[in-house]
Scaffold this motif. Structure first.
Motif, PDB file in Angstrom:
ATOM      1  N   LEU A  35       0.844  -1.194   0.000  1.00  0.00           N
ATOM      2  CA  LEU A  35       0.000   0.000   0.000  1.00  0.00           C
ATOM      3  C   LEU A  35       0.879   1.245   0.000  1.00  0.00           C
ATOM      4  O   LEU A  35       1.900   1.289   0.697  1.00  0.00           O
ATOM      5  CB  LEU A  35      -0.920   0.020   1.218  1.00  0.00           C
ATOM      6  CG  LEU A  35      -2.033  -1.023   1.275  1.00  0.00           C
ATOM      7  CD1 LEU A  35      -2.834  -0.865   2.562  1.00  0.00           C
ATOM      8  CD2 LEU A  35      -2.943  -0.915   0.081  1.00  0.00           C
ATOM      9  N   PHE A  36       0.483   2.267  -0.755  1.00  0.00           N
ATOM     10  CA  PHE A  36       1.232   3.519  -0.853  1.00  0.00           C
ATOM     11  C   PHE A  36       0.324   4.677  -0.459  1.00  0.00           C
ATOM     12  O   PHE A  36      -0.862   4.684  -0.790  1.00  0.00           O
ATOM     13  CB  PHE A  36       1.726   3.761  -2.286  1.00  0.00           C
ATOM     14  CG  PHE A  36       2.620   2.682  -2.819  1.00  0.00           C
ATOM     15  CD1 PHE A  36       3.984   2.764  -2.655  1.00  0.00           C
ATOM     16  CD2 PHE A  36       2.089   1.598  -3.474  1.00  0.00           C
ATOM     17  CE1 PHE A  36       4.810   1.769  -3.151  1.00  0.00           C
ATOM     18  CE2 PHE A  36       2.902   0.601  -3.976  1.00  0.00           C
ATOM     19  CZ  PHE A  36       4.263   0.684  -3.802  1.00  0.00           C
ATOM     20  N   ASP A  37       0.914   5.653   0.233  1.00  0.00           N
ATOM     21  CA  ASP A  37       0.166   6.856   0.604  1.00  0.00           C
ATOM     22  C   ASP A  37       1.072   8.067   0.375  1.00  0.00           C
ATOM     23  O   ASP A  37       2.229   8.084   0.808  1.00  0.00           O
ATOM     24  CB  ASP A  37      -0.261   6.790   2.073  1.00  0.00           C
ATOM     25  CG  ASP A  37      -1.077   7.992   2.487  1.00  0.00           C
ATOM     26  OD1 ASP A  37      -2.278   8.012   2.169  1.00  0.00           O
ATOM     27  OD2 ASP A  37      -0.520   8.917   3.100  1.00  0.00           O
ATOM     28  N   ILE A  38       0.540   9.079  -0.332  1.00  0.00           N
ATOM     29  CA  ILE A  38       1.318  10.291  -0.593  1.00  0.00           C
ATOM     30  C   ILE A  38       1.230  11.204   0.627  1.00  0.00           C
ATOM     31  O   ILE A  38       0.136  11.594   1.049  1.00  0.00           O
ATOM     32  CB  ILE A  38       0.794  11.034  -1.835  1.00  0.00           C
ATOM     33  CG1 ILE A  38       0.805  10.114  -3.054  1.00  0.00           C
ATOM     34  CG2 ILE A  38       1.640  12.274  -2.110  1.00  0.00           C
ATOM     35  CD1 ILE A  38       0.234  10.745  -4.301  1.00  0.00           C
ATOM     36  N   ASN A  39       2.377  11.538   1.188  1.00  0.00           N
ATOM     37  CA  ASN A  39       2.398  12.409   2.353  1.00  0.00           C
ATOM     38  C   ASN A  39       2.020  13.837   1.963  1.00  0.00           C
ATOM     39  O   ASN A  39       2.484  14.362   0.953  1.00  0.00           O
ATOM     40  CB  ASN A  39       3.793  12.419   2.995  1.00  0.00           C
ATOM     41  CG  ASN A  39       4.212  11.042   3.458  1.00  0.00           C
ATOM     42  OD1 ASN A  39       3.370  10.191   3.749  1.00  0.00           O
ATOM     43  ND2 ASN A  39       5.512  10.805   3.518  1.00  0.00           N
ATOM     44  N   ASN A  40       1.148  14.447   2.788  1.00  0.00           N
ATOM     45  CA  ASN A  40       0.740  15.843   2.584  1.00  0.00           C
ATOM     46  C   ASN A  40       0.131  16.087   1.217  1.00  0.00           C
ATOM     47  O   ASN A  40       0.284  17.157   0.632  1.00  0.00           O
ATOM     48  CB  ASN A  40       1.927  16.799   2.783  1.00  0.00           C
ATOM     49  CG  ASN A  40       2.451  16.777   4.206  1.00  0.00           C
ATOM     50  OD1 ASN A  40       1.685  16.543   5.140  1.00  0.00           O
ATOM     51  ND2 ASN A  40       3.729  17.001   4.369  1.00  0.00           N
ATOM     52  N   PHE A  41      -0.584  15.079   0.682  1.00  0.00           N
ATOM     53  CA  PHE A  41      -1.187  15.266  -0.638  1.00  0.00           C
ATOM     54  C   PHE A  41      -2.270  16.343  -0.604  1.00  0.00           C
ATOM     55  O   PHE A  41      -2.498  17.034  -1.592  1.00  0.00           O
ATOM     56  CB  PHE A  41      -1.785  13.952  -1.131  1.00  0.00           C
ATOM     57  CG  PHE A  41      -2.416  14.058  -2.499  1.00  0.00           C
ATOM     58  CD1 PHE A  41      -1.631  14.176  -3.627  1.00  0.00           C
ATOM     59  CD2 PHE A  41      -3.792  14.068  -2.644  1.00  0.00           C
ATOM     60  CE1 PHE A  41      -2.201  14.293  -4.882  1.00  0.00           C
ATOM     61  CE2 PHE A  41      -4.377  14.181  -3.888  1.00  0.00           C
ATOM     62  CZ  PHE A  41      -3.566  14.290  -5.017  1.00  0.00           C
TER      63      PHE A  41
END
Length: 533
Positions: free
Chosen positions: A192-198
């Protein structure tokens, strides 16, 4: 039902019907030849998907069978053969010649066993040709409709299971893909990937945010070309299924895209053996990593804010100290020309030295911890002490001070000396704000389990452009003020988990309000008016 299914079901029944009918009607003169050609034709039809060259000789077997049976009912077999030969052809230029040639074969054989050639026979031949053309036309219509239906179904399935922006699987497609992969019972990595401060990117420019999502999806596909499935399933959240042999740590730096990624890895079946458990573990791990990233970011921001504040305080302190030191330096230089006689400037020099000392003392108080001897105290007792200390100064300045306590039993956990320092500072500020003899009201009451202390004066008030700055370090409107008094008061109150606020109307009054949480309270409070302790 497919064309192949139709011909495999219908062809044997038609062949058998024509064969039996020919025997009953005594049309066939060679039964053995009739049976052999029927078998050869059916065999060619059954196996033409394995041996495509059989399609090229089926018309020979059909012609021989037709000639041996001498029955016009073979026309149905010709229609089946036409459809069989044009099945994969899309253009009329390819299908019409085949249909015409087969019908011409049928007509030629039919005319060969007829005794006489009549007008009806000729018209029937024309009708057969027209029928073959109509069959081709209907076939194309059917094929076009079926092709459009399949294309629409394909598009609908794609839109239902894919993200329109990135082309990856969406949430539903991603769920289905994970389930399908689990059903293979093979090991895989669930990442799983999550963009920080998107959200900050999205708030600035939606187009830029979308561009980041597209570039990230393309980068994932480029880095993991052998993936088992990739999806954008929730805004800035991506997932990818990889073979267990994939090395991912070195491939997850996305600095060239200007973004930071938080990711979690879950192994199947080592970490989870069911679909629900796999999703739960993956989501929980990404949540924990996001939380750690957020805490680290908050810590860095707090450290940055503290360093910024220290820098501002140091700069302001240096500026405030430099002014009196400059004055002292100037007077010492003047004294050199007077034989080092500093008597004419002695008072001024001493006042400047005193100012430097006061600045240093208040700065030290401001910078060091203020919570010391904390214990439960009666706030009314503390206020009475403050009143007794300030009442003589009020008299000497021509002011009056009034103490009103509406709750004698309220206790606050506090450092008594520090709270006393705050309240004395507020009252003296009120004295200094009243240029003419005025009145200060010093009150205590309870509000929502808080002790509310107010210092109200009828002085000149504070302008709107100044009221937001009065708690800033080194901001002062007094000629001899250091600008640290109210900042120090605010710091002490905050260390007691309280708050201090101010409201004012120019020319009318100013009210400083201090709220402190009550530690112990006896509800038998009463109102009293005190003019002296």
């Amino acid at each position: 039902m497919s064309i192949r299914s139709v011909k495999l079901i219908c062809a044997p029944f038609i062949l058998l019907f024509v064969l039996i009918s020919s025997l009953i009607l005594h049309h066939s003169t060679n039964i053995f030849f009739l049976i052999i050609t029927a078998i050869l034709l059916y065999t060619a039809i059954v196996y033409d998907h394995k041996f495509p060259w059989l399609k090229g000789i089926q018309f020979i077997f059909l012609g021989a069978f037709h000639l041996a049976s001498e029955l016009n009912w073979c026309v149905l077999l010709y229609y089946i053969l036409i459809v069989n030969l044009i099945e994969n052809k899309k253009r009329y230029q390819e299908t019409i010649p085949i249909a015409l040639l087969l019908i011409m074969e049928y007509s030629a054989i039919r005319l060969s066993y007829m005794e006489t050639l009549t007008t009806y026979t000729l018209l029937a031949t024309v009708f057969d040709l027209m029928t073959s053309l109509l069959l081709v036309l209907l076939f194309h219509i059917f094929i076009n409709i079926e092709t459009e239906r399949k294309e629409l179904t394909k598009q609908n399935d794609y839109l239902s299971n894919h993200d329109a922006l990135t082309g990856l699987y969406n949430y539903f497609g991603y769920m289905n893909k994970v389930q399908q992969t689990i059903q293979t019972n093979k090991e895989f990595l669930f990442v799983l990937f999550d963009i920080n401060n998107f959200k900050s990117h999205n708030a600035k420019d939606i187009a830029t945010a979308n561009e980041i999502l597209v570039k990230l999806s393309q980068s994932l596909i480029a880095r993991f070309p052998n993936h088992l499935g990739a999806s954008r399933y929730a805004g800035d959240r991506f997932s990818i299924l990889l073979r267990p042999s994939e090395q991912i740590d070195k491939l997850l730096n996305f600095e060239e895209l200007g973004i930071q990624i938080t990711y979690s890895t879950t192994r199947y079946p080592q970490d989870a053996i069911t679909f629900q458990h796999l999703i739960h573990i993956g989501e929980d791990r990404i949540f924990q990593m996001r939380r750690e990233f957020w805490l680290k970011q908050q810590e860095e921001q707090s450290r940055s804010d503290k360093m910024k504040l220290v820098g501002e305080l140091a700069a302001s302190m240096a500026h405030e100290i430099r002014n009196p030191l400059t004055s002292i330096q100037g007077f010492i230089q003047l004294s050199k020309n007077s034989g080092y006689n500093i008597l004419p400037w002695y008072d001024v020099i001493m006042s400047e030295i005193t100012r430097v000392g006061e600045l240093t003392a208040e700065f030290l108080q401001f910078s060091k911890p203020h919570v010391g001897n904390m214990k439960n105290e009666l706030i009314a007792s503390c206020m009475a002490r403050v009143y007794s200390l300030c009442e003589p100064e009020a008299t000497s300045r021509g002011h009056t001070i009034e103490l009103i306590i509406l709750d004698h039993a309220a206790q606050v956990r506090m450092d008594r000396d520090k709270i006393t320092q705050v309240l004395i500072n507020l009252i003296r500020n009120s004295f200094q704000a009243m240029e003419q003899p005025g009145h200060v009201q010093f009150t205590l009451h309870q509000e929502d389990n808080q002790a509310v202390i107010q210092v109200r004066d009828n002085g000149k008030g504070i302008a709107n452009d100044e009221i937001d700055k009065i708690f800033d370090p080194f901001y002062t409107t007094k000629e001899d003020g250091t600008g640290l008094g109210l900042s120090l008061c605010q710091k002490i109150i905050e260390d007691h988990n309280g708050e201090i606020t101010v409201s004012s109307e120019v020319g009318l009054d100013t009210v400083f309000t201090v709220k402190l949480p009550i530690a112990l309270h006896n509800k038998s409070g009463r109102r009293s008016k005190v003019n002296q302790p």
